[in-house]
Every structure is written in structure tokens, then in C-alpha cells.
Design a protein around this motif. Sequence first.
Motif, mmCIF file in Angstrom:
data_model
loop_
_atom_site.group_PDB
_atom_site.id
_atom_site.type_symbol
_atom_site.label_atom_id
_atom_site.label_comp_id
_atom_site.label_asym_id
_atom_site.label_seq_id
_atom_site.Cartn_x
_atom_site.Cartn_y
_atom_site.Cartn_z
ATOM 1 N N PHE A 1 2.166 9.544 -5.818
ATOM 2 C CA PHE A 1 2.480 10.589 -5.309
ATOM 3 C C PHE A 1 3.493 11.003 -6.300
ATOM 4 O O PHE A 1 3.983 12.290 -6.652
ATOM 5 C CB PHE A 1 3.134 10.803 -4.006
ATOM 6 C CG PHE A 1 2.041 10.755 -2.956
ATOM 7 C CD1 PHE A 1 0.774 11.408 -3.152
ATOM 8 C CD2 PHE A 1 2.388 10.181 -1.629
ATOM 9 C CE1 PHE A 1 0.016 11.364 -2.104
ATOM 10 C CE2 PHE A 1 1.297 10.015 -0.439
ATOM 11 C CZ PHE A 1 0.332 10.548 -0.775
ATOM 12 N N GLY A 2 4.440 10.070 -6.856
ATOM 13 C CA GLY A 2 5.320 10.286 -7.690
ATOM 14 C C GLY A 2 4.732 10.705 -9.247
ATOM 15 O O GLY A 2 5.171 11.964 -9.827
ATOM 16 N N ASP A 3 3.708 10.264 -9.560
ATOM 17 C CA ASP A 3 3.079 10.603 -10.782
ATOM 18 C C ASP A 3 2.568 11.957 -10.604
ATOM 19 O O ASP A 3 2.518 12.975 -11.559
ATOM 20 C CB ASP A 3 1.750 9.814 -10.960
ATOM 21 C CG ASP A 3 2.174 8.484 -11.649
ATOM 22 O OD1 ASP A 3 3.521 8.020 -11.815
ATOM 23 O OD2 ASP A 3 1.470 7.414 -11.523
ATOM 24 N N GLU A 4 1.988 12.470 -9.480
ATOM 25 C CA GLU A 4 1.286 13.736 -9.266
ATOM 26 C C GLU A 4 2.514 14.861 -9.212
ATOM 27 O O GLU A 4 2.541 15.742 -9.707
ATOM 28 C CB GLU A 4 0.656 13.780 -7.787
ATOM 29 C CG GLU A 4 -0.132 15.043 -7.681
ATOM 30 C CD GLU A 4 -0.756 15.018 -6.252
ATOM 31 O OE1 GLU A 4 -1.473 16.197 -5.971
ATOM 32 O OE2 GLU A 4 -0.938 14.062 -5.645
ATOM 33 N N ILE A 5 3.832 14.475 -8.425
ATOM 34 C CA ILE A 5 4.878 15.373 -8.602
ATOM 35 C C ILE A 5 5.457 15.442 -10.113
ATOM 36 O O ILE A 5 5.883 16.743 -10.274
ATOM 37 C CB ILE A 5 5.889 14.880 -7.775
ATOM 38 C CG1 ILE A 5 5.892 14.671 -6.271
ATOM 39 C CG2 ILE A 5 7.315 15.620 -7.825
ATOM 40 C CD1 ILE A 5 6.808 13.944 -5.405
ATOM 41 N N ASN A 6 5.728 14.548 -10.946
ATOM 42 C CA ASN A 6 6.019 14.699 -12.055
ATOM 43 C C ASN A 6 5.019 15.520 -12.810
ATOM 44 O O ASN A 6 5.373 16.506 -13.724
ATOM 45 C CB ASN A 6 5.678 13.420 -12.934
ATOM 46 C CG ASN A 6 7.113 12.367 -12.449
ATOM 47 O OD1 ASN A 6 8.192 13.117 -11.727
ATOM 48 N ND2 ASN A 6 7.032 11.172 -12.611
ATOM 49 N N TYR A 7 3.608 15.477 -12.745
ATOM 50 C CA TYR A 7 2.703 16.225 -13.420
ATOM 51 C C TYR A 7 2.830 17.639 -13.063
ATOM 52 O O TYR A 7 2.910 18.649 -13.893
ATOM 53 C CB TYR A 7 1.434 15.693 -13.175
ATOM 54 C CG TYR A 7 0.131 16.770 -13.701
ATOM 55 C CD1 TYR A 7 -0.209 16.703 -14.817
ATOM 56 C CD2 TYR A 7 -0.543 17.426 -12.482
ATOM 57 C CE1 TYR A 7 -1.078 17.551 -15.321
ATOM 58 C CE2 TYR A 7 -1.466 18.250 -13.005
ATOM 59 C CZ TYR A 7 -1.848 18.494 -14.448
ATOM 60 O OH TYR A 7 -2.612 19.539 -14.872
ATOM 61 N N LYS B 1 0.662 -1.145 0.214
ATOM 62 C CA LYS B 1 0.102 -0.119 -0.010
ATOM 63 C C LYS B 1 0.824 1.293 -0.067
ATOM 64 O O LYS B 1 0.569 2.209 -0.720
ATOM 65 C CB LYS B 1 -0.941 -0.166 1.226
ATOM 66 C CG LYS B 1 -1.953 -0.867 1.236
ATOM 67 C CD LYS B 1 -3.028 -0.917 2.308
ATOM 68 C CE LYS B 1 -4.122 -1.902 2.219
ATOM 69 N NZ LYS B 1 -4.959 -1.781 3.550
ATOM 70 N N ALA B 2 2.077 1.313 0.706
ATOM 71 C CA ALA B 2 2.853 2.337 0.864
ATOM 72 C C ALA B 2 3.536 2.653 -0.512
ATOM 73 O O ALA B 2 3.509 3.859 -1.168
ATOM 74 C CB ALA B 2 4.052 2.104 1.941
ATOM 75 N N ARG B 3 3.795 1.466 -1.048
ATOM 76 C CA ARG B 3 4.390 1.490 -2.515
ATOM 77 C C ARG B 3 3.437 2.328 -3.420
ATOM 78 O O ARG B 3 3.864 2.856 -4.487
ATOM 79 C CB ARG B 3 5.122 0.122 -3.091
ATOM 80 C CG ARG B 3 6.201 -0.275 -2.355
ATOM 81 C CD ARG B 3 6.920 -1.420 -3.098
ATOM 82 N NE ARG B 3 6.089 -2.552 -2.907
ATOM 83 C CZ ARG B 3 6.528 -3.515 -1.940
ATOM 84 N NH1 ARG B 3 7.375 -3.104 -0.875
ATOM 85 N NH2 ARG B 3 5.619 -4.527 -1.846
ATOM 86 N N GLU B 4 2.224 1.830 -3.227
ATOM 87 C CA GLU B 4 1.273 2.248 -4.425
ATOM 88 C C GLU B 4 1.059 3.626 -4.137
ATOM 89 O O GLU B 4 0.774 4.408 -5.230
ATOM 90 C CB GLU B 4 -0.018 1.706 -3.980
ATOM 91 C CG GLU B 4 -1.158 1.836 -5.111
ATOM 92 C CD GLU B 4 -0.897 1.992 -6.449
ATOM 93 O OE1 GLU B 4 -1.475 2.501 -7.241
ATOM 94 O OE2 GLU B 4 -0.275 0.919 -6.903
#
Length: 208
Positions: free
Chosen positions: A192-198, A184-187
Motif C-alpha cells: 500500500f505504501g508503494d501504491e500511495i507513493n506512486y 503478512k500485515a507488514r507486507e
Amino acid sequence: PCERAMIPKKLTISNFQSYGEEPQELDFERFRIACLTGANAAGKSSLIEALGWCIWGKGRTGKEGLINENADEMLVSCIFETNARTYKVLRKATRKQSGGTTEQVDLQIFDSETDTFRSLNENTLRLTQKKILDLAGLDYDAFISSSFISQGRSNEFTLKSPKERKEILAQILRIDRYAVFAEKAREKTRVFGDEINYLSGRISALRD
């Protein structure tokens, strides 16, 4: 008891191995530690075998070998507690005239408002069995490698592969839930990583 521990409360058996048609009851709430003594083949280990068959649907032999030789049908029920709720499993096996056996299982939960048990069965036996295993918190291999050492299988755990031993210990110590938390933490990290990139892309676009 630890979280999700299955605490047996009452076991009732009929026509299971050496036990006859008259239902025999074992009330776990009447003792904390017990020692069963008796002659060979008196039915001592059959009590725990019955618990294993009722919850996991498995035993040292196939279903037909577990039915009393003088009967065509056996029934075992087990009432247990887990996560502060009380459940009952009833499992029945019946010999078929054409050979083999049929099996029925019924999962119930105690309703304190009506003071009765109500069904929790799924549409198929397989799905109902999965729900029972989720409540038990152990699979059959973990059960016979830790809680119940079956006759002639005292080295059951040591015969497992390193991977299987690791899986059994994970179930017994309940560390498997940490693997779920880790996933769940990895998900969340991926989200969050996708949101940061966006947002980084948006910031670069705004700067331009």
C-alpha cells in the motif's frame, strides 16, 4: 481442542525397545485420563517414547538403540487427528548388516469416501517429515519440554536459553501464528505504501 492441536487416537508398536514383534496397540479413544503403573523397565515410558519417535523421528537414543535387542527391525504407527482430519504416520527402522540403520516414513490421510488411508508422501523423507511437523504443530524440543517429560530430563525446559524458551512457549500457546499474521500485515503495508507513493507522484505530475 484448539486449532491445529494434534489429538492422538491410536498407537501401534512392534520391536520398539522392550516390546516384542507382536504388535501392541494403545487406543487413546478408550480413555480421557490414564495412569500407567508397573515395575521398572516394564515399558511404561517406552509407549510415549514410541509416539515421539513415530512423529518426530527422535528419541533418547539413536535409532539403533531403540530397536529391540532381539530384532533387526522396528515399526511404530500413530493415528492422530488435527484440523478435523485424520492422519496416520508409519515409521520403520531396520538394522544394516554393515552397521547403522535405515529409516522409512509414510504419511497418510484418511479418505472418508473410500474409508481407507491414502499416501501424502513427498519425494524425500526430509520433505515428508516437514509435512508431519507442520501437522503436529510442535517440534521435538517443545514436545519433550511440555507434553512428555523424558526420564532424567525433567529440567529440559529450564536448561533452554531465554530465546529457546520463548520459541517453545510460542509453539505451545500457538502464538507463533500471530507472527505470521504480523508479517503478512507488514507486507500489505509495504504494498500500500508503494501504491500511495506512486499515486502521489501521479497527482503531482497531473498538477504540474
